[in-house]
Design a protein around this motif. Structure first.
Motif, PDB file in Angstrom:
ATOM      1  N   CYS A  60       0.862  -1.177   0.000  1.00  0.00           N
ATOM      2  CA  CYS A  60       0.000   0.000   0.000  1.00  0.00           C
ATOM      3  C   CYS A  60       0.902   1.231   0.000  1.00  0.00           C
ATOM      4  CB  CYS A  60      -0.896  -0.011   1.234  1.00  0.00           C
ATOM      5  SG  CYS A  60      -1.992   1.409   1.316  1.00  0.00           S
ATOM      6  N   CYS A  61       0.504   2.229  -0.728  1.00  0.00           N
ATOM      7  CA  CYS A  61       1.287   3.456  -0.808  1.00  0.00           C
ATOM      8  C   CYS A  61       0.372   4.645  -0.535  1.00  0.00           C
ATOM      9  CB  CYS A  61       1.915   3.585  -2.195  1.00  0.00           C
ATOM     10  SG  CYS A  61       2.856   5.104  -2.394  1.00  0.00           S
ATOM     11  N   TYR A  62       0.809   5.554   0.330  1.00  0.00           N
ATOM     12  CA  TYR A  62       0.049   6.754   0.650  1.00  0.00           C
ATOM     13  C   TYR A  62       0.960   7.951   0.425  1.00  0.00           C
ATOM     14  CZ  TYR A  62      -2.441  10.257   3.349  1.00  0.00           C
ATOM     15  OH  TYR A  62      -3.094  11.398   3.739  1.00  0.00           O
ATOM     16  N   ILE A  63       0.488   8.905  -0.337  1.00  0.00           N
ATOM     17  CA  ILE A  63       1.282  10.091  -0.627  1.00  0.00           C
ATOM     18  C   ILE A  63       0.617  11.289   0.043  1.00  0.00           C
ATOM     19  CG2 ILE A  63       2.143  11.620  -2.431  1.00  0.00           C
ATOM     20  CD1 ILE A  63       2.153   9.190  -4.285  1.00  0.00           C
TER      21      ILE A  63
END
Length: 104
Positions: A60-63
């Motif tokens: 999962c990637c959160y920016i």
């Protein structure tokens, strides 16, 4: 040893193999030393199962864009105030005051 990634790359590069039927792909795989479970997953076109067999884990990637620098805020405030002193905008045109507009 059979390399799954190389095989999938060659499938993607060969238009006839990419859109081939499962029987045609099975014929190509028949000549390769490949595990039966892996062969079944490839023929079923099950990307999630293939990823699990190859050890790919979900991620999962959160920016977060963060906040503007204080210097930028100050610059924006300074830009807004330019030209207001003499009643002209940045291009030297007279600004129209909403209270001085003729009523319809």
């Amino acid at each position: 040893m059979f390399d799954v990634i190389d095989f999938l790359e060659s499938v993607g590069q060969d238009a006839q193999l990419r859109y081939a039927s499962s029987e045609d792909v099975a014929a190509v795989l028949a000549g390769q030393p490949i595990d039966a479970k892996l062969r079944d997953v490839i023929l079923a076109k099950d990307a999630q199962a293939l990823g699990a067999m190859l050890g790919k884990e979900p991620y999962c990637c959160y920016i977060d864009p963060g906040k503007e620098d204080e210097g930028e805020e100050k610059k924006k405030k300074d830009d807004k105030g330019k030209g207001d002193k003499d009643g002209k905008d940045d291009k030297g045109k007279a600004k129209e005051n909403p209270s001085n507009r003729p009523k319809k």
